[in-house]
Write an enzyme that holds these catalytic residues in place. Structure first.
Site, PDB file in Angstrom:
ATOM      1  N   CYS A   1       4.462  -1.567   8.676  1.00  0.00           N
ATOM      2  CA  CYS A   1       4.754  -0.217   9.183  1.00  0.00           C
ATOM      3  C   CYS A   1       4.436  -0.095  10.668  1.00  0.00           C
ATOM      4  O   CYS A   1       3.485  -0.705  11.165  1.00  0.00           O
ATOM      5  CB  CYS A   1       3.986   0.815   8.376  1.00  0.00           C
ATOM      6  SG  CYS A   1       4.449   0.864   6.641  1.00  0.00           S
TER       7      CYS A   1
ATOM      8  N   CYS B   1       0.642  -7.642   5.557  1.00  0.00           N
ATOM      9  CA  CYS B   1       0.238  -6.301   5.146  1.00  0.00           C
ATOM     10  C   CYS B   1      -1.215  -6.201   4.710  1.00  0.00           C
ATOM     11  O   CYS B   1      -1.950  -7.177   4.684  1.00  0.00           O
ATOM     12  CB  CYS B   1       1.206  -5.783   4.092  1.00  0.00           C
ATOM     13  SG  CYS B   1       2.858  -5.490   4.818  1.00  0.00           S
ATOM     14  N   ASP B   2      -1.577  -4.997   4.308  1.00  0.00           N
ATOM     15  CA  ASP B   2      -2.946  -4.511   4.319  1.00  0.00           C
ATOM     16  C   ASP B   2      -4.007  -5.416   3.704  1.00  0.00           C
ATOM     17  O   ASP B   2      -4.997  -5.743   4.335  1.00  0.00           O
ATOM     18  CB  ASP B   2      -3.011  -3.140   3.639  1.00  0.00           C
ATOM     19  CG  ASP B   2      -2.200  -2.097   4.388  1.00  0.00           C
ATOM     20  OD1 ASP B   2      -1.024  -2.364   4.660  1.00  0.00           O
ATOM     21  OD2 ASP B   2      -2.728  -1.029   4.700  1.00  0.00           O
ATOM     22  N   LYS B   3      -3.872  -5.771   2.443  1.00  0.00           N
ATOM     23  CA  LYS B   3      -4.913  -6.572   1.797  1.00  0.00           C
ATOM     24  C   LYS B   3      -4.570  -8.054   1.818  1.00  0.00           C
ATOM     25  O   LYS B   3      -5.424  -8.899   1.568  1.00  0.00           O
ATOM     26  CB  LYS B   3      -5.125  -6.112   0.353  1.00  0.00           C
ATOM     27  CG  LYS B   3      -5.406  -4.628   0.228  1.00  0.00           C
ATOM     28  CD  LYS B   3      -6.532  -4.165   1.126  1.00  0.00           C
ATOM     29  CE  LYS B   3      -6.541  -2.666   1.309  1.00  0.00           C
ATOM     30  NZ  LYS B   3      -5.454  -2.123   2.129  1.00  0.00           N
TER      31      LYS B   3
ATOM     32  N   SER C   1      -6.202   5.333   4.649  1.00  0.00           N
ATOM     33  CA  SER C   1      -5.191   4.512   5.294  1.00  0.00           C
ATOM     34  C   SER C   1      -5.484   4.458   6.784  1.00  0.00           C
ATOM     35  O   SER C   1      -6.009   5.421   7.360  1.00  0.00           O
ATOM     36  CB  SER C   1      -3.803   5.113   5.051  1.00  0.00           C
ATOM     37  OG  SER C   1      -2.856   4.552   5.928  1.00  0.00           O
TER      38      SER C   1
ATOM     39  N   GLU D   1      -7.156   4.674  -1.512  1.00  0.00           N
ATOM     40  CA  GLU D   1      -7.101   5.421  -0.259  1.00  0.00           C
ATOM     41  C   GLU D   1      -6.817   6.893  -0.525  1.00  0.00           C
ATOM     42  O   GLU D   1      -6.007   7.236  -1.392  1.00  0.00           O
ATOM     43  CB  GLU D   1      -6.004   4.855   0.641  1.00  0.00           C
ATOM     44  CG  GLU D   1      -6.290   3.459   1.139  1.00  0.00           C
ATOM     45  CD  GLU D   1      -5.188   2.900   2.017  1.00  0.00           C
ATOM     46  OE1 GLU D   1      -5.439   1.882   2.677  1.00  0.00           O
ATOM     47  OE2 GLU D   1      -4.075   3.470   2.039  1.00  0.00           O
TER      48      GLU D   1
ATOM     49  N   ASP E   1       0.821  -1.213   0.000  1.00  0.00           N
ATOM     50  CA  ASP E   1       0.000   0.000   0.000  1.00  0.00           C
ATOM     51  C   ASP E   1       0.848   1.253   0.000  1.00  0.00           C
ATOM     52  O   ASP E   1       0.539   2.224  -0.695  1.00  0.00           O
ATOM     53  CB  ASP E   1      -0.898   0.020   1.242  1.00  0.00           C
ATOM     54  CG  ASP E   1      -2.118  -0.858   1.109  1.00  0.00           C
ATOM     55  OD1 ASP E   1      -3.222  -0.370   1.370  1.00  0.00           O
ATOM     56  OD2 ASP E   1      -1.974  -2.030   0.743  1.00  0.00           O
TER      57      ASP E   1
END
Length: 556
Positions: free
Chosen positions: A194, A121-123, A469, A443, A80
């Site tokens: 992160c 991570c995100d997805k 985000s 985002e 991302d």
């Protein structure tokens, strides 16, 4: 009970399959064991995933110790952060479903007995949890851990978002280019997801709260040796889950999903959970809608605060006890009987995990606030729902009314903000950025960070049919449904219209009469799609609206 793998590895009719495995070095002894698939999203494209090769080796060792046969395969994963603020962000959410489909296809094609899901991570995390729920096989999720924070800057440890804030300060003449380069060199000192509570770390915490990861594992830093120990134990546990026939939907169900929402609310998790939780519920055949989400958030106190809602980062949260201490504090709100990958219920996993009651984690009796970190808003601007994050909003901005300044893309808005065309008191409207309109529901991360850097974070609101985000802060409302491309009210907003955001009363209103809106609606025409070929074109045709988790339906 005969294992799935036994059905395609028995002699003599399936000797050919044994030959295929033997060509890769597997032995007869291996082929008598439970076959465990390892879905590994390792790459050197994503900081949160570049250590997963080492994590996978530890998982394999655990599988072998417990009497299983590990078989590893690759899964895509996009970053991302690297995709933020440009055309690449349109592709990020659609990767979630590709990940789900690819894990399903590999596990079913090869008839593995169980699967270990490696991602951070995100997805990638929700995509893997969706796959587990869809497959309904013994499954366990293992993440690679967060990165350490950088040096102290403006009262908190630097992280990757500090750069975007720095660009805004550079524009304002408050930071030199030399200092920006120094920040670039030091803000991300290690690999890992992160170091703030963005979507990546929120979803890893949710996986743990749901019972799909080992207790206390979500926030172990990527570079700590405990990360490898947990990976090895996860390898052992998956073999036990296979032997005990504990399947994903024994763990992922209505009650565990409610536990996950409670935990996310209690830590002020990312707004993206409002997309991913309904999607996981759909794959698990659980009815769960935005009203359910809001009811749980309203009745869950905010127990923990970290960046972007406060200065501590997720490493500080880990050192304060992490997910287990928060779950123990809200235990009376949880379904403690829920099964977990430990083979034990939640109650046993969190027993004795006491909160230090410090600046990061409070007690149930003395929370940061009496309601949770997310809120679902309704009104004529969001008939089907919109999502915001009170935990990341300055209290004075929880009620905000101002004139609309309208943009038909994120890029237009970012340019206007950089050119100082947005003024204090404005409500920035960014539309045609939903699942169908974006397409891909990008985002609005950069817009919010630029507003912060320009000194407007507590003076301007932003509403969008796109998303945000998990690290954004300020007065923002996203996931507006129906989206503009579907002719939702957000498509009818004009410059100067008054918009009211009332988070305590869960209201999002466009102060324009129904008669005027009807006239605008009759004159409205959907714009030409941004994308007319490739996967995004397909996604724009198949994706459901944000209030349904932007899912792609895979069953009747």
């Amino acid at each position: 009970m005969q294992r799935r793998s036994e059905k395609i590895l028995s002699r003599p009719e399936w000797s050919i399959n044994r030959a295929y495995y033997k060509s890769m070095g597997y032995s007869d002894e291996d082929l008598e064991k439970p076959v465990i698939g390892i879905a590994n999203a390792w790459s050197t494209a994503v900081p949160g995933h570049c250590n997963l090769r080492q994590v996978s080796e530890a998982v394999k060792e655990g599988i072998r110790q417990a009497g299983g046969m590990p078989v590893e395969f690759g899964v895509i994963g996009a970053c991302d952060g690297i995709a933020e603020g440009h055309e690449g962000m349109r592709y990020i959410l659609p990767t979630r479903d590709i990940i789900t489909h690819s894990v399903e296809l590999m596990v079913q094609a090869h008839q593995y007995d169980g699967v270990v899901l490696l991602g951070s991570c995100d997805k990638i995390v929700p995509g893997m949890l969706m796959a587990a729920a869809r497959l309904n096989l013994p499954s366990i999720f293992v993440n690679g851990g967060p990165m350490l924070g950088g040096p102290m800057i403006h009262g908190r440890k630097a992280d990757t978002t500090s750069i975007i804030e720095g660009v805004g300060k550079l524009r304002k003449g408050e930071m030199s280019e030399e200092d920006l380069v120094k920040m670039e060199d030091s803000c991300a000192p290690t690999c890992g997801s992160c170091s703030f509570l963005g979507t990546a770390n929120t979803m890893c915490c949710i996986a743990e709260a749901m019972g799909m990861s080992l207790p206390g594992s979500a926030m172990i830093p990527a570079v700590y040796n405990d990360r490898m120990k947990v990976a090895q134990e996860s390898g052992r546990r998956i073999v036990h889950l296979v032997n005990d026939d504990i399947k994903a939907r024994d763990i992922i169900n209505r009650k565990s999903i409610e536990n996950a929402v409670r935990l996310s609310s209690a830590i002020g998790g990312s707004t993206n959970t409002a997309l991913h939780i309904p999607a996981i519920a759909y794959e698990g055949k659980v009815n769960f809608d935005m009203d359910d989400f809001d009811k749980l958030s309203r009745t869950t106190p905010l127990i923990a605060k970290m960046n972007p809602a406060a200065s501590p980062n997720v490493i500080d949260f880990y050192e304060a006890g992490g997910v287990p201490v928060v779950m123990n504090q809200i235990r009376e709100l949880l379904h403690q009987e829920c099964m977990t990958v430990t083979g034990k219920p939640v109650s046993e996993n969190i027993k004795g995990c006491e909160s230090p009651n410090n600046e990061i984690v409070k007690t149930y009796e003395t929370p940061f606030s009496s309601t949770g970190g997310l809120a679902v808003l309704y009104g004529n601007l969001a008939p089907n729902s919109a999502v915001t994050k009170p935990a990341a909003i300055n209290p004075k901005m929880l009620k905000f009314t101002g004139p609309a300044i309208v943009f038909n893309s994120e890029e237009e808005a970012n340019t206007a903000i950089m050119n100082e065309e947005v003024e204090a008191g404005d409500v920035v409207v960014i539309r045609y950025e939903g699942p169908k309109g974006g397409p891909g529901m990008p985002e609005m991360f950069k817009a919010m960070k630029l507003l912060y850097g320009m000194g407007l974070a507590d003076k301007v609101a932003l509403v969008t049919d796109g998303r945000f985000s998990g690290t954004n802060n300020g007065c923002f409302v996203g996931h507006i449904s129906p989206e503009a491309m579907e002719g939702g009210t957000i498509a009818l907003v004009e410059n100067g219209d008054t918009i009211t955001i009332d988070v305590p009363d869960r209201l999002l209103e466009l102060q324009v009469s129904e008669e005027v809106l009807e006239k605008r609606k009759s004159a409205w025409k959907a714009p030409k799609p941004r994308v007319e070929e490739g996967y995004l074109f397909l996604y724009s045709k198949l994706a459901e609206s944000a209030d349904k988790g932007a899912i792609i339906k895979t069953r009747l």
